[in-house]
Design a protein around this motif. Sequence first.
Motif, mmCIF file in Angstrom:
data_model
loop_
_atom_site.group_PDB
_atom_site.id
_atom_site.type_symbol
_atom_site.label_atom_id
_atom_site.label_comp_id
_atom_site.label_asym_id
_atom_site.label_seq_id
_atom_site.Cartn_x
_atom_site.Cartn_y
_atom_site.Cartn_z
ATOM 1 N N ARG A 1 2.320 -1.725 -11.019
ATOM 2 C CA ARG A 1 1.802 -0.460 -10.515
ATOM 3 C C ARG A 1 0.301 -0.561 -10.263
ATOM 4 O O ARG A 1 -0.418 -1.221 -10.996
ATOM 5 C CB ARG A 1 2.068 0.661 -11.511
ATOM 6 C CG ARG A 1 3.535 1.008 -11.617
ATOM 7 C CD ARG A 1 3.760 2.106 -12.608
ATOM 8 N NE ARG A 1 3.267 1.671 -13.925
ATOM 9 C CZ ARG A 1 2.968 2.477 -14.909
ATOM 10 N NH1 ARG A 1 3.091 3.764 -14.769
ATOM 11 N NH2 ARG A 1 2.548 2.006 -16.060
ATOM 12 N N LEU A 2 -0.154 0.116 -9.226
ATOM 13 C CA LEU A 2 -1.563 0.104 -8.857
ATOM 14 C C LEU A 2 -2.334 1.198 -9.578
ATOM 15 O O LEU A 2 -3.529 1.060 -9.813
ATOM 16 C CB LEU A 2 -1.677 0.290 -7.341
ATOM 17 C CG LEU A 2 -2.969 -0.056 -6.640
ATOM 18 C CD1 LEU A 2 -3.372 -1.486 -6.913
ATOM 19 C CD2 LEU A 2 -2.819 0.153 -5.153
ATOM 20 N N PHE A 3 -1.653 2.276 -9.955
ATOM 21 C CA PHE A 3 -2.331 3.433 -10.530
ATOM 22 C C PHE A 3 -1.856 3.746 -11.941
ATOM 23 O O PHE A 3 -0.698 3.544 -12.271
ATOM 24 C CB PHE A 3 -2.098 4.671 -9.657
ATOM 25 C CG PHE A 3 -2.645 4.546 -8.271
ATOM 26 C CD1 PHE A 3 -4.001 4.600 -8.036
ATOM 27 C CD2 PHE A 3 -1.804 4.364 -7.193
ATOM 28 C CE1 PHE A 3 -4.510 4.482 -6.763
ATOM 29 C CE2 PHE A 3 -2.297 4.242 -5.912
ATOM 30 C CZ PHE A 3 -3.658 4.304 -5.697
ATOM 31 N N CYS B 1 2.311 1.674 -3.366
ATOM 32 C CA CYS B 1 1.285 1.714 -4.423
ATOM 33 C C CYS B 1 1.567 0.652 -5.476
ATOM 34 O O CYS B 1 1.569 0.926 -6.683
ATOM 35 C CB CYS B 1 1.182 3.106 -5.032
ATOM 36 S SG CYS B 1 0.687 4.351 -3.852
ATOM 37 N N GLY C 1 0.812 -1.208 0.000
ATOM 38 C CA GLY C 1 0.000 0.000 0.000
ATOM 39 C C GLY C 1 0.846 1.258 0.000
ATOM 40 O O GLY C 1 0.555 2.208 -0.720
ATOM 41 N N ARG D 1 -3.035 9.318 -2.239
ATOM 42 C CA ARG D 1 -2.560 8.203 -3.077
ATOM 43 C C ARG D 1 -2.124 7.020 -2.209
ATOM 44 O O ARG D 1 -2.471 5.875 -2.478
ATOM 45 C CB ARG D 1 -1.424 8.687 -3.970
ATOM 46 C CG ARG D 1 -0.881 7.627 -4.892
ATOM 47 C CD ARG D 1 0.222 8.232 -5.755
ATOM 48 N NE ARG D 1 0.991 7.230 -6.430
ATOM 49 C CZ ARG D 1 0.815 6.875 -7.683
ATOM 50 N NH1 ARG D 1 -0.113 7.456 -8.405
ATOM 51 N NH2 ARG D 1 1.569 5.955 -8.233
ATOM 52 N N ILE D 2 -1.374 7.306 -1.170
ATOM 53 C CA ILE D 2 -0.903 6.242 -0.270
ATOM 54 C C ILE D 2 -2.079 5.597 0.451
ATOM 55 O O ILE D 2 -2.161 4.370 0.560
ATOM 56 C CB ILE D 2 0.126 6.802 0.723
ATOM 57 C CG1 ILE D 2 1.363 7.267 -0.036
ATOM 58 C CG2 ILE D 2 0.487 5.784 1.782
ATOM 59 C CD1 ILE D 2 2.321 8.080 0.796
ATOM 60 N N LYS E 1 -5.164 5.437 -0.553
ATOM 61 C CA LYS E 1 -5.934 4.649 -1.514
ATOM 62 C C LYS E 1 -5.223 3.330 -1.807
ATOM 63 O O LYS E 1 -5.861 2.281 -1.899
ATOM 64 C CB LYS E 1 -6.139 5.447 -2.803
ATOM 65 C CG LYS E 1 -7.125 4.821 -3.750
ATOM 66 C CD LYS E 1 -7.468 5.767 -4.896
ATOM 67 C CE LYS E 1 -8.525 5.184 -5.797
ATOM 68 N NZ LYS E 1 -8.903 6.108 -6.873
ATOM 69 N N GLY E 2 -3.903 3.354 -1.941
ATOM 70 C CA GLY E 2 -3.146 2.126 -2.151
ATOM 71 C C GLY E 2 -3.294 1.162 -0.986
ATOM 72 O O GLY E 2 -3.459 -0.050 -1.174
#
Length: 143
Positions: free
Chosen positions: A27-29, A18, A15, A102-103, A105-106
Amino acid sequence: MTMNLTAKDAILKHGLKCRCPRCGKGRLFNGFLTLAPRCESCGLDYSFADPADGPAFFIMIIMGIPAAGFGVWVEIMWEPSVWVHLLTSGPFLLLTCIPPIRIAKGMLVASQYFHKAEEGRFAVPRQVAEKGPPSPGPVGPRR
């Protein structure tokens, strides 16, 4: 694979970086907050993940208090004009609230993966599923 990590460790590790919650490599995003459709490394479909407004809410609650406190402190200490607040408090508020989303959400997506969270569904009673709906009973006035 990260089989030797506990769920809590993997949520933190993947997380914060990400990265894909399954392999830790992809990559998550696709961009700043746009969730990728799937992992480029292991092919995990990210359609299970629905963090919605959770990350923004947590960040606003956690970071909004110190950010607002900074603005109040500046006002009490120096009583500056409004433009000083626009140059100090505004950027401080943005820097403490926007990047951590962002963090968060990850970490929320990784948590949903490891805890197998999914959209809620109504349970169908067994009687309805097997026999159909129950009969309404006798029709007529009650005595």
